[in-house]
Design a protein around this motif. Structure first.
Motif, PDB file in Angstrom:
ATOM      1  N   PHE A  72       0.823  -1.206   0.000  1.00 34.28           N
ATOM      2  CA  PHE A  72       0.000   0.000   0.000  1.00 34.28           C
ATOM      3  C   PHE A  72       0.862   1.264   0.000  1.00 34.28           C
ATOM      4  O   PHE A  72       0.647   2.190  -0.791  1.00 34.28           O
ATOM      5  N   ILE A  73       1.883   1.287   0.880  1.00 35.03           N
ATOM      6  CA  ILE A  73       2.759   2.461   0.970  1.00 35.03           C
ATOM      7  C   ILE A  73       3.520   2.671  -0.339  1.00 35.03           C
ATOM      8  O   ILE A  73       3.616   3.796  -0.853  1.00 35.03           O
ATOM      9  N   LEU A 123      11.732  -4.790   7.858  1.00 31.78           N
ATOM     10  CA  LEU A 123      11.199  -5.112   6.533  1.00 31.78           C
ATOM     11  C   LEU A 123      10.562  -3.925   5.828  1.00 31.78           C
ATOM     12  O   LEU A 123      10.604  -3.829   4.601  1.00 31.78           O
ATOM     13  N   LEU A 124       9.952  -3.020   6.589  1.00 32.90           N
ATOM     14  CA  LEU A 124       9.166  -1.935   6.004  1.00 32.90           C
ATOM     15  C   LEU A 124       9.907  -1.146   4.924  1.00 32.90           C
ATOM     16  O   LEU A 124       9.394  -1.007   3.804  1.00 32.90           O
ATOM     17  N   PRO A 125      11.102  -0.602   5.189  1.00 32.50           N
ATOM     18  CA  PRO A 125      11.741   0.201   4.138  1.00 32.50           C
ATOM     19  C   PRO A 125      12.181  -0.613   2.929  1.00 32.50           C
ATOM     20  O   PRO A 125      12.081  -0.134   1.790  1.00 32.50           O
ATOM     21  N   TYR A 126      12.634  -1.842   3.147  1.00 25.89           N
ATOM     22  CA  TYR A 126      13.111  -2.660   2.034  1.00 25.89           C
ATOM     23  C   TYR A 126      11.963  -3.056   1.105  1.00 25.89           C
ATOM     24  O   TYR A 126      12.052  -2.917  -0.125  1.00 25.89           O
ATOM     25  N   MET A 127      10.878  -3.560   1.684  1.00 24.95           N
ATOM     26  CA  MET A 127       9.760  -4.020   0.865  1.00 24.95           C
ATOM     27  C   MET A 127       9.029  -2.848   0.214  1.00 24.95           C
ATOM     28  O   MET A 127       8.595  -2.938  -0.949  1.00 24.95           O
ATOM     29  N   SER A 128       8.889  -1.747   0.933  1.00 23.49           N
ATOM     30  CA  SER A 128       8.217  -0.571   0.363  1.00 23.49           C
ATOM     31  C   SER A 128       9.002  -0.013  -0.812  1.00 23.49           C
ATOM     32  O   SER A 128       8.415   0.421  -1.813  1.00 23.49           O
ATOM     33  N   ARG A 129      10.315  -0.031  -0.717  1.00 26.74           N
ATOM     34  CA  ARG A 129      11.132   0.504  -1.807  1.00 26.74           C
ATOM     35  C   ARG A 129      11.000  -0.347  -3.067  1.00 26.74           C
ATOM     36  O   ARG A 129      11.019   0.182  -4.188  1.00 26.74           O
ATOM     37  N   VAL A 130      10.884  -1.656  -2.902  1.00 28.47           N
ATOM     38  CA  VAL A 130      10.699  -2.533  -4.063  1.00 28.47           C
ATOM     39  C   VAL A 130       9.405  -2.177  -4.797  1.00 28.47           C
ATOM     40  O   VAL A 130       9.378  -2.050  -6.027  1.00 28.47           O
ATOM     41  N   VAL A 131       8.313  -1.995  -4.049  1.00 26.84           N
ATOM     42  CA  VAL A 131       7.034  -1.645  -4.656  1.00 26.84           C
ATOM     43  C   VAL A 131       7.097  -0.245  -5.257  1.00 26.84           C
ATOM     44  O   VAL A 131       6.575   0.002  -6.356  1.00 26.84           O
ATOM     45  N   VAL A 134       8.525  12.386   0.086  1.00 23.04           N
ATOM     46  CA  VAL A 134       8.431  12.479   1.546  1.00 23.04           C
ATOM     47  C   VAL A 134       8.522  11.089   2.184  1.00 23.04           C
ATOM     48  O   VAL A 134       9.287  10.866   3.133  1.00 23.04           O
ATOM     49  N   VAL A 135       7.755  10.146   1.641  1.00 20.59           N
ATOM     50  CA  VAL A 135       7.719   8.798   2.212  1.00 20.59           C
ATOM     51  C   VAL A 135       9.094   8.134   2.132  1.00 20.59           C
ATOM     52  O   VAL A 135       9.559   7.524   3.106  1.00 20.59           O
ATOM     53  N   MET A 136       9.751   8.256   0.997  1.00 23.44           N
ATOM     54  CA  MET A 136      11.049   7.620   0.838  1.00 23.44           C
ATOM     55  C   MET A 136      12.107   8.222   1.758  1.00 23.44           C
ATOM     56  O   MET A 136      12.986   7.525   2.252  1.00 23.44           O
TER      57      MET A 136
END
Length: 290
Positions: free
Chosen positions: A107-108, A160-168, A121-123
Motif C-alpha cells: 500500500f505504501i 522489513l518496512l523500508p526494504y519491501m516498500s522501496r521494491v514496490v 516524503v515517504v522515501m
C-alpha cells in the motif's frame, strides 16, 4: 464475455507459470522443504515424541541414543522434540511479520510511487530506518518492550518496512507512465482504479519474489536475536535459542546440540531462497514463453 476471456487468460498464465516452476528442481525442493517443515511445526503436539521442556534422561546424550534418535541436550531434554516444537516459534516470528508487512508495504509503495511528491516524503522517512542496523533496532525494541516473541516480530516488521516498500515504489515508478496506464487515464479511470486495477497486478509479482527471498533472511535474523538473548526466552524451544545454549556445551563432547538446530536454520533459509528464485522465473514473461 470479457470476464470469460479474462478468466481464460488467467488460467493460461497460471498453467505457463506452473510449467516454468516445475522445471526448476531447486524451486520444487525448496517448496517441498517449506511445506514439510510447516506441517511438522503445525502438528508438533502430535508428532513430537516428548514434552520439549521436560528432562527425559541423562544430559548430553549423543545422536542414536535409544528412544532419542537425536540425543539429549544439556538439561536432558529430547533434541528431536525441541527441534519440532522450535519450528513453531521460529517460523511464526519470521513469517507473520513478513505477511503483515507485505500488505502494508504494498500500500505504501503504491501510493508513494503513484504520487511523486508524496513519494519523495515517504522515501525520505523510510531512509531514516535504512540508517539503523537491524540488530540495533532489535536491541532498542527489546529494551523498551522486553525480550520475547513480540520484540522479535516488531523488530522484523520495522526492518522489513523500508526494504519491501522501496521494491514496490521502484516497480510502481517504472510502470506509472507506460501506455496502458495512460490509456486508463484517457478512458476516465479514477486514480484508485489505476492503482489497484492497472498497477497492482504488475508490481505485486516483484514483491512476492522479494518477500519469499526475505523469508529465509528473516528466519536467520530471528534465530540470531534469540541467539543473542533478545528473542524467545527459556524454556521455550526455538532454533536460535537452541543453538545458543548448545554452544555452552560444545567443549563437553556434545557438538550436535548446537549443530543440529544450526543445520535446520540453514536448510530452511536456503529452501526459501530456492523458492524465491523459482518464483522469479515464473513471473518472468520471457521464461513463460520458452
Amino acid at each position: 464475455m470479457t470476464q470469460s476471456i479474462q478468466i481464460k487468460a488467467a488460467r493460461s498464465q497460471a498453467a505457463q507459470g506452473w510449467h516454468v516452476f516445475k522445471k526448476d528442481k531447486l524451486a520444487i525442493a525448496g517448496a517441498t522443504i517449506i511445506i514439510l517443515v510447516t506441517l511438522i511445526s503445525i502438528f508438533a503436539p502430535i508428532i513430537a515424541p516428548y514434552d520439549p521442556n521436560v528432562t527425559q534422561g541423562p544430559r548430553l546424550q549423543p545422536i542414536g541414543t535409544s528412544g532419542h534418535p537425536l540425543g539429549l541436550d544439556g538439561q536432558g531434554r529430547d533434541i528431536l522434540s525441541r527441534l519440532i516444537w522450535g519450528g513453531r516459534l521460529s517460523l511464526v516470528s519470521a513469517i507473520i511479520p513478513l505477511l503483515f508487512m507485505f500488505f502494508i508495504s504494498l500500500f505504501i509503495g503504491l501510493l508513494a510511487g503513484f504520487f511523486p511528491k508524496l513519494g519523495e516524503v515517504v522515501m525520505r522517512v523510510l531512509d531514516i530506518l535504512f540508517a539503523f542496523p537491524m540488530v540495533l533496532i532489535a536491541v532498542g525494541i527489546a529494551s523498551i518492550v522486553g525480550a520475547g516473541l513480540f520484540a522479535i516480530m516488531l523488530s522484523i516488521s520495522l526492518v522489513l518496512l523500508p526494504y519491501m516498500s522501496r521494491v514496490v515504489y521502484t516497480a510502481t515508478v517504472e510502470e506509472r507512465d507506460k501506455e496502458y496506464v495512460e490509456a486508463a487515464r484517457a478512458l476516465g479511470s479514477s486514480q484508485s482504479d489505476i492503482m489497484f486495477r492497472e498497477l497492482l497486478p504488475n508490481v505485486i509479482s516483484a514483491l512476492i519474489v522479494y518477500a519469499t527471498t526475505l523469508a529465509g533472511v528473516m528466519i536467520v535474523f530471528s534465530a540470531g536475536l534469540s541467539f543473542l538473548g533478545l528473542g524467545i526466552q527459556p524454556p521455550d524451544a526455538d532454533w536460535g535459542r537452541m543453538t545458543a545454549t548448545g554452544l555452552t556445551v560444545m567443549t563437553q563432547g556434545a557438538p550436535h546440540v548446537a549443530t543440529l538446530p544450526g543445520v535446520i536454520i540453514l536448510i530452511v533459509a536456503t529452501a526459501f531462497n530456492w523458492l524465491g528464485d523459482g518464483l522469479q522465473d515464473v513471473f518472468n514473461p520471457y521464461k513463460r514463453t520458452e
